[in-house]
Design a protein around this motif. Structure first.
Motif, short mmCIF file in Angstrom:
data_model
loop_
_atom_site.label_atom_id
_atom_site.label_comp_id
_atom_site.label_asym_id
_atom_site.label_seq_id
_atom_site.Cartn_x
_atom_site.Cartn_y
_atom_site.Cartn_z
N HIS A 15 0.81 -1.21 0.00
CA HIS A 15 0.00 0.00 0.00
C HIS A 15 0.85 1.27 0.00
O HIS A 15 0.41 2.30 -0.52
CB HIS A 15 -1.01 -0.05 1.15
CG HIS A 15 -2.08 -1.05 0.87
ND1 HIS A 15 -3.21 -0.73 0.16
CD2 HIS A 15 -2.15 -2.38 1.13
CE1 HIS A 15 -3.95 -1.81 0.03
NE2 HIS A 15 -3.33 -2.83 0.61
N ARG A 52 -4.37 1.09 3.14
CA ARG A 52 -4.30 -0.29 3.62
C ARG A 52 -5.68 -0.86 3.95
O ARG A 52 -5.89 -2.07 3.89
CB ARG A 52 -3.42 -0.38 4.86
CG ARG A 52 -1.96 -0.16 4.57
CD ARG A 52 -1.14 -0.22 5.82
NE ARG A 52 -1.11 -1.59 6.33
CZ ARG A 52 -0.84 -1.89 7.59
NH1 ARG A 52 -0.62 -0.95 8.48
NH2 ARG A 52 -0.80 -3.15 7.97
N SER A 57 -8.17 -2.14 -3.59
CA SER A 57 -6.79 -1.85 -3.99
C SER A 57 -6.34 -2.62 -5.23
O SER A 57 -5.45 -2.17 -5.94
CB SER A 57 -5.83 -2.09 -2.83
OG SER A 57 -5.85 -3.45 -2.44
#
Length: 93
Positions: A15, A52, A57
């Motif tokens: 991340h 995170r 993501s």
């Protein structure tokens, strides 16, 4: 009723690099905005930790590969889009 389980934060290294990549795609260099005082180390830490916690993501890499131009806004699925868009708008030209 039981509280929903919190998702485990994503890998810190992954991340860190995803947030850095998203910023660079938008024409933002974290080292520059931190040096200029537009982003504190505390804000940067919060930014990476927010990334995170994002469940989307996996979409970042594809979005970065397809991004048309430096300076376009961060995608709507991005959890750190607010700060990225603010830093992008306030970027010296």
């Amino acid at each position: 009723m039981a509280e929903p389980a919190l998702a485990r934060p994503g890998d810190l290294d992954r991340h860190f690099w995803l947030s850095r990549g998203m910023a660079r795609t938008l024409g933002i260099r974290f080292s520059d905005v931190m040096r200029d005082g537009r982003l504190s180390t505390h804000e940067f830490t919060d930014l990476v930790n927010t990334c995170r916690g994002c469940a989307m993501s996996d979409r970042c890499v594809g979005w970065m590969a397809r991004a048309e131009a430096v300076g376009e806004p961060a995608p709507g699925f991005c959890e750190i889009r607010g700060i990225l868009n603010r830093l992008g708008r306030n970027r010296p030209r």
